[in-house]
Every structure is written in structure tokens, then in C-alpha cells.
Design a protein around this motif. Structure first.
Motif, PDB file in Angstrom:
ATOM      1  N   THR A 143      -5.114  10.018  11.087  1.00  0.00           N
ATOM      2  CA  THR A 143      -5.991   9.549  10.016  1.00  0.00           C
ATOM      3  C   THR A 143      -7.421   9.872  10.435  1.00  0.00           C
ATOM      4  O   THR A 143      -7.707  10.050  11.623  1.00  0.00           O
ATOM      5  CB  THR A 143      -5.880   8.026   9.769  1.00  0.00           C
ATOM      6  OG1 THR A 143      -6.303   7.326  10.947  1.00  0.00           O
ATOM      7  CG2 THR A 143      -4.450   7.625   9.408  1.00  0.00           C
ATOM      8  N   TYR A 181      -6.586   4.873  -2.485  1.00  0.00           N
ATOM      9  CA  TYR A 181      -5.304   5.350  -1.984  1.00  0.00           C
ATOM     10  C   TYR A 181      -5.241   6.869  -2.128  1.00  0.00           C
ATOM     11  O   TYR A 181      -5.674   7.441  -3.117  1.00  0.00           O
ATOM     12  CB  TYR A 181      -4.144   4.725  -2.765  1.00  0.00           C
ATOM     13  CG  TYR A 181      -4.013   3.237  -2.584  1.00  0.00           C
ATOM     14  CD1 TYR A 181      -4.116   2.648  -1.341  1.00  0.00           C
ATOM     15  CD2 TYR A 181      -3.777   2.405  -3.676  1.00  0.00           C
ATOM     16  CE1 TYR A 181      -3.999   1.283  -1.174  1.00  0.00           C
ATOM     17  CE2 TYR A 181      -3.651   1.030  -3.522  1.00  0.00           C
ATOM     18  CZ  TYR A 181      -3.767   0.479  -2.270  1.00  0.00           C
ATOM     19  OH  TYR A 181      -3.642  -0.878  -2.110  1.00  0.00           O
ATOM     20  N   GLY A 182      -4.691   7.511  -1.112  1.00  0.00           N
ATOM     21  CA  GLY A 182      -4.530   8.962  -1.166  1.00  0.00           C
ATOM     22  C   GLY A 182      -5.655   9.723  -0.498  1.00  0.00           C
ATOM     23  O   GLY A 182      -5.416  10.793   0.072  1.00  0.00           O
ATOM     24  N   THR A 183      -6.885   9.201  -0.559  1.00  0.00           N
ATOM     25  CA  THR A 183      -8.004   9.887   0.080  1.00  0.00           C
ATOM     26  C   THR A 183      -8.566   9.110   1.262  1.00  0.00           C
ATOM     27  O   THR A 183      -9.224   9.688   2.125  1.00  0.00           O
ATOM     28  CB  THR A 183      -9.155  10.144  -0.917  1.00  0.00           C
ATOM     29  OG1 THR A 183      -9.631   8.891  -1.410  1.00  0.00           O
ATOM     30  CG2 THR A 183      -8.689  11.007  -2.075  1.00  0.00           C
ATOM     31  N   ARG A 184      -8.340   7.784   1.315  1.00  0.00           N
ATOM     32  CA  ARG A 184      -8.968   6.961   2.360  1.00  0.00           C
ATOM     33  C   ARG A 184      -8.520   7.355   3.766  1.00  0.00           C
ATOM     34  O   ARG A 184      -9.293   7.263   4.713  1.00  0.00           O
ATOM     35  CB  ARG A 184      -8.664   5.485   2.112  1.00  0.00           C
ATOM     36  CG  ARG A 184      -7.189   5.136   2.113  1.00  0.00           C
ATOM     37  CD  ARG A 184      -6.946   3.673   1.876  1.00  0.00           C
ATOM     38  NE  ARG A 184      -5.533   3.336   2.003  1.00  0.00           N
ATOM     39  CZ  ARG A 184      -5.077   2.107   2.192  1.00  0.00           C
ATOM     40  NH1 ARG A 184      -5.933   1.100   2.270  1.00  0.00           N
ATOM     41  NH2 ARG A 184      -3.784   1.889   2.293  1.00  0.00           N
ATOM     42  N   MET A 185      -7.287   7.819   3.926  1.00  0.00           N
ATOM     43  CA  MET A 185      -6.778   8.178   5.251  1.00  0.00           C
ATOM     44  C   MET A 185      -7.165   9.594   5.670  1.00  0.00           C
ATOM     45  O   MET A 185      -7.321   9.870   6.856  1.00  0.00           O
ATOM     46  CB  MET A 185      -5.250   8.063   5.282  1.00  0.00           C
ATOM     47  CG  MET A 185      -4.710   6.706   4.904  1.00  0.00           C
ATOM     48  SD  MET A 185      -5.063   5.461   6.139  1.00  0.00           S
ATOM     49  CE  MET A 185      -3.978   4.143   5.569  1.00  0.00           C
ATOM     50  N   ARG A 186      -7.309  10.492   4.700  1.00  0.00           N
ATOM     51  CA  ARG A 186      -7.556  11.905   4.992  1.00  0.00           C
ATOM     52  C   ARG A 186      -8.995  12.323   4.786  1.00  0.00           C
ATOM     53  O   ARG A 186      -9.438  13.345   5.294  1.00  0.00           O
ATOM     54  CB  ARG A 186      -6.646  12.783   4.126  1.00  0.00           C
ATOM     55  CG  ARG A 186      -5.166  12.628   4.433  1.00  0.00           C
ATOM     56  CD  ARG A 186      -4.845  13.196   5.815  1.00  0.00           C
ATOM     57  NE  ARG A 186      -3.429  13.040   6.139  1.00  0.00           N
ATOM     58  CZ  ARG A 186      -2.920  12.029   6.834  1.00  0.00           C
ATOM     59  NH1 ARG A 186      -3.730  11.073   7.268  1.00  0.00           N
ATOM     60  NH2 ARG A 186      -1.640  11.962   7.105  1.00  0.00           N
ATOM     61  N   SER A 222       0.840  -1.203   0.000  1.00  0.00           N
ATOM     62  CA  SER A 222       0.000   0.000   0.000  1.00  0.00           C
ATOM     63  C   SER A 222       0.871   1.247   0.000  1.00  0.00           C
ATOM     64  O   SER A 222       1.768   1.389   0.840  1.00  0.00           O
ATOM     65  CB  SER A 222      -0.913   0.010   1.222  1.00  0.00           C
ATOM     66  OG  SER A 222      -1.744  -1.131   1.230  1.00  0.00           O
ATOM     67  N   PRO A 223       0.629   2.200  -0.909  1.00  0.00           N
ATOM     68  CA  PRO A 223       1.513   3.362  -1.039  1.00  0.00           C
ATOM     69  C   PRO A 223       1.280   4.477  -0.020  1.00  0.00           C
ATOM     70  O   PRO A 223       2.048   5.437   0.014  1.00  0.00           O
ATOM     71  CB  PRO A 223       1.191   3.866  -2.454  1.00  0.00           C
ATOM     72  CG  PRO A 223      -0.238   3.484  -2.668  1.00  0.00           C
ATOM     73  CD  PRO A 223      -0.421   2.172  -1.954  1.00  0.00           C
ATOM     74  N   ASP A 224       0.248   4.364   0.809  1.00  0.00           N
ATOM     75  CA  ASP A 224      -0.087   5.496   1.682  1.00  0.00           C
ATOM     76  C   ASP A 224      -0.073   5.146   3.171  1.00  0.00           C
ATOM     77  O   ASP A 224      -0.725   5.817   3.974  1.00  0.00           O
ATOM     78  CB  ASP A 224      -1.451   6.083   1.303  1.00  0.00           C
ATOM     79  CG  ASP A 224      -2.581   5.057   1.375  1.00  0.00           C
ATOM     80  OD1 ASP A 224      -2.288   3.868   1.604  1.00  0.00           O
ATOM     81  OD2 ASP A 224      -3.749   5.456   1.207  1.00  0.00           O
ATOM     82  N   VAL A 225       0.673   4.102   3.557  1.00  0.00           N
ATOM     83  CA  VAL A 225       0.716   3.739   4.975  1.00  0.00           C
ATOM     84  C   VAL A 225       2.039   4.097   5.645  1.00  0.00           C
ATOM     85  O   VAL A 225       2.201   3.927   6.844  1.00  0.00           O
ATOM     86  CB  VAL A 225       0.418   2.245   5.195  1.00  0.00           C
ATOM     87  CG1 VAL A 225      -0.985   1.904   4.737  1.00  0.00           C
ATOM     88  CG2 VAL A 225       1.430   1.373   4.476  1.00  0.00           C
ATOM     89  N   GLY A 226       3.016   4.573   4.887  1.00  0.00           N
ATOM     90  CA  GLY A 226       4.244   5.085   5.489  1.00  0.00           C
ATOM     91  C   GLY A 226       5.214   4.034   5.976  1.00  0.00           C
ATOM     92  O   GLY A 226       6.047   4.324   6.840  1.00  0.00           O
TER      93      GLY A 226
END
Length: 357
Positions: A263, A307-312, A63-67
Motif C-alpha cells: 500500500t 475506496y479503490g484509490t486510498r491504498m494505491r 471495507s471492500p478494498d482490504v482483502g
């Protein structure tokens, strides 16, 4: 807030159907009536530790957005019982429910230290930070008995390999000397999860976690010992802890944290049903409001997998939350930053000791 959980000491209040199973299990009213008449317990609400033996312990994170690029989990399932936990869904792969089973059926990977050491000794392995607790908390109550996290930290120290930790348990201070030894070579950073300053909120959201006071003390002790600490204010849940962003950021900064992350809650997979059932039983007066506000952050749904919007999130409420976090960073973390972990030493310690030639 007038919380009224039906199953004390647990987050989830039911077991939801495992989507991978054709058959399902339910507790019927006639069975409950029989138990009441016979003076028997229908559900003993006990935690079971079950050994499992995977072939590997370190996972590459796609996953590209979990750091994180690599993670490892010594335990599957988590007794902390956080109602919002995204990891609940992973319990279904093991044949259990994402609800109460996730909190009461804890799978223990007893070979974790050996599997980790075997990986770090491979000639093909190049040092990358490995995050302990990418899925479930490595300092959950099971760690008191099995000490797998401590043993893995000893492996990381032996091979001078960088490691990061995510936890919301003060038990991490048991391993302070190990953490200090890793910190001398910039091989460790710690992420402490703190979602509220209110013990009432903490008890209903995260029933078997360390108190807020203990978590703030943990941030302070780690920071005083030069162990870098980031605080995870995650998830932010509208109308439950969203009003605490600024005071929480100030409190953790005063305790020594170098940064904060956040998040916005998303209720993916089975968690939507689990959370909805929980909030209607525990916080019935605000249940509909909270659920609608979560939906407003995710395009009318309780979950967003993009990805990119699910966390924010997106929409007005999400914008307000994200703006408050940016303000908190400027106000309380202006001259602070987490250091980058050291990946240069490991190659010299492939066999567990310094190579001189």
C-alpha cells in the motif's frame, strides 16, 4: 538519515487530542520545569496491560478494498509503535489517544479463545478465513505474557477452521508446530510485514518490532515448513522506503515468500498530526519533502478515504511506486502464488471432532 527521536523506544512523540472528548490533557512547560528541579520523571514511558471483556471477538469487515471478510484482534493498541499505523485511530473509541497511548495502553481481551470457540461451534456459522491482526499485531510483546494468539490457533486447529495471520514479529516461530499442523490441511497462511532492508529505517519507523534479519529468517523458516507466506511491503512511504521496492522483493522471494502486497502510506484521522510531529522531530532534514510527496499521492492531502484509490494513491509518484511493484512481481514471483485456504473441513468438526455419521 540522522534520526533523533525525543522519546526513545516509541514511534509517536506525543499524545494527540481524542476527537470524542471535550476535554484534553497536556504536559505544560512549568510542570516539566518543576519535575527537572525535583529530580522527578515527568513521564515514566511504561507500558500498561489493561484487561477488557468484549462480548464478541470476530468482526465482519465491510471495507471492500482490504482483502479480508472477517478479522479478530486479541489486543487493542500495539507496543510495536509503528508511526504510520492506520489502527491508531481505533484507540480513540476506547477513550485513549491515537499517539503514545496507542503504544503504552494495551487492552488485553483475555476471553478471546473462549469467544472464538463459541462462534465456531454455532450451527449458523459457515467457514470463512478469519484474519488475526486485522487491526493490531497478534504477536506484539503482550503475546509473550498472555499467549492469546497461541490459544486461538489451538481453537482453529481443533475445529479445522481456516485462519490467516498478519505480523511483523518473529515470535510467530514459537508456534511453529501449531502452524505446521494447520498447514497439513491448508488451513493457514501467514503475512509477514517487512517495509525496509535498512535497520536504521526500521528502528525509526517501527521501534519495537523484530529486526529485519529476524523477519527474513522467519519467512525462510515458515516457507521451509510448507507454511505459505505473503510479504506485506506496506506502507511504501515516498523518500523513506520507496527506493527499496525491488531489492526488498528479491530478498523476500529468495527467503521463500510466495507473493508480495503493498500500500502507499495514507495518514488518516489523527495519524496525520502524529506523523507530521514525528518526522519533523526525527527526520527534520527531509520532513517537508516527504510530507509533500505523500500529499502528491492523495490529491494534495495526507489522507484519501476513497475506496479503490486510498491504498494505491494517484499521481506521478504513486504511478512509479505501483509500476515498480508490478515489475517486482514479474521479476521475482513469476511462477509463485498463495494457495486458497480450505473451508471444506470445518463443518465436519463443529463439535471439535470428526463427525463420522
Amino acid at each position: 538519515m540522522n534520526p533523533k527521536p525525543t522519546i526513545k523506544g516509541r514511534g509517536a512523540q506525543l499524545n494527540v487530542h481524542n476527537k470524542f472528548f471535550e476535554l484534553s490533557h497536556e504536559i505544560r512547560d512549568d510542570f516539566l520545569e518543576y519535575c527537572a528541579k525535583e529530580g522527578e520523571e515527568a513521564d515514566k514511558n511504561k507500558t500498561l496491560y489493561l484487561p477488557v471483556f468484549p462480548k464478541t471477538i470476530v468482526n465482519k469487515v465491510e471495507s471492500p478494498d482490504v482483502g479480508m471478510a472477517y478479522s479478530m484482534n486479541m489486543y487493542q493498541g500495539c507496543e510495536h509503535g509503528c508511526i504510520y499505523c492506520y489502527a491508531r485511530n481505533s484507540h480513540e473509541f476506547w477513550g485513549y489517544s491515537a499517539g503514545l497511548d496507542f503504544e503504552r495502553r494495551i487492552l488485553v481481551k483475555k476471553d478471546a479463545p473462549k469467544l472464538l470457540e463459541a462462534l465456531l461451534k454455532k450451527k449458523s456459522w459457515k467457514a470463512h478465513p478469519i484474519v488475526m491482526s486485522g487491526n493490531t499485531d497478534c504477536y506484539q510483546p503482550a503475546e509473550k505474557e498472555f499467549e492469546l494468539t497461541k490459544q486461538c490457533l489451538e481453537v482453529f486447529l481443533k475445529y479445522k477452521h481456516p485462519v490467516a495471520i498478519i505480523t511483523k514479529n518473529a515470535l510467530i516461530l514459537r508456534d511453529l508446530e501449531l502452524l505446521k499442523a494447520l498447514a497439513k490441511d491448508n488451513l493457514i497462511n501467514v503475512n509477514i510485514s517487512i517495509t525496509s532492508l535498512s535497520e536504521t529505517t526500521r528502528r525509526v519507523l517501527e521501534p519495537r518490532t523484530a529486526t529485519i534479519k529476524k523477519r527474513l529468517e522467519t519467512v525462510k523458516v515458515l516457507s521451509q515448513n510448507n507454511i505459505p507466506v505473503n510479504v506485506m511491503m506496506a506502507p511504501i512511504i515516498p523518500s523513506i522506503n520507496s527506493h527499496e521496492i525491488l531489492p526488498l522483493a528479491k530478498a523476500v522471494s529468495d527467503a521463500g515468500a510466495l507473493s508480495i502486497a503493498h500500500t502507499i502510506v495514507r495518514l488518516n484521522g489523527a495519524i496525520g498530526e502524529i506523523f507530521t510531529d514525528w518526522i519533523k522531530k526525527t527526520l527534520p532534514d527531509r520532513a517537508d519533502k516527504v510530507l509533500h510527496q505523500i500529499e502528491s499521492c492523495h490529491g494534495g492531502n495526507l489522507n484519501d478515504s476513497r475506496y479503490g484509490t486510498r491504498m494505491r494513491g494517484e499521481g506521478k509518484i504513486a504511478e512509479q511506486i505501483n509500476m515498480l511493484v508490478r515489475l517486482a512481481r514479474k521479476k521475482y514471483f513469476k511462477d509463485k502464488a498463495m494457495p486458497k485456504l480450505n473451508t471444506e473441513l470445518h463443518e465436519q468438526y463443529k463439535d471439535g471432532q470428526l463427525k463420522l455419521f
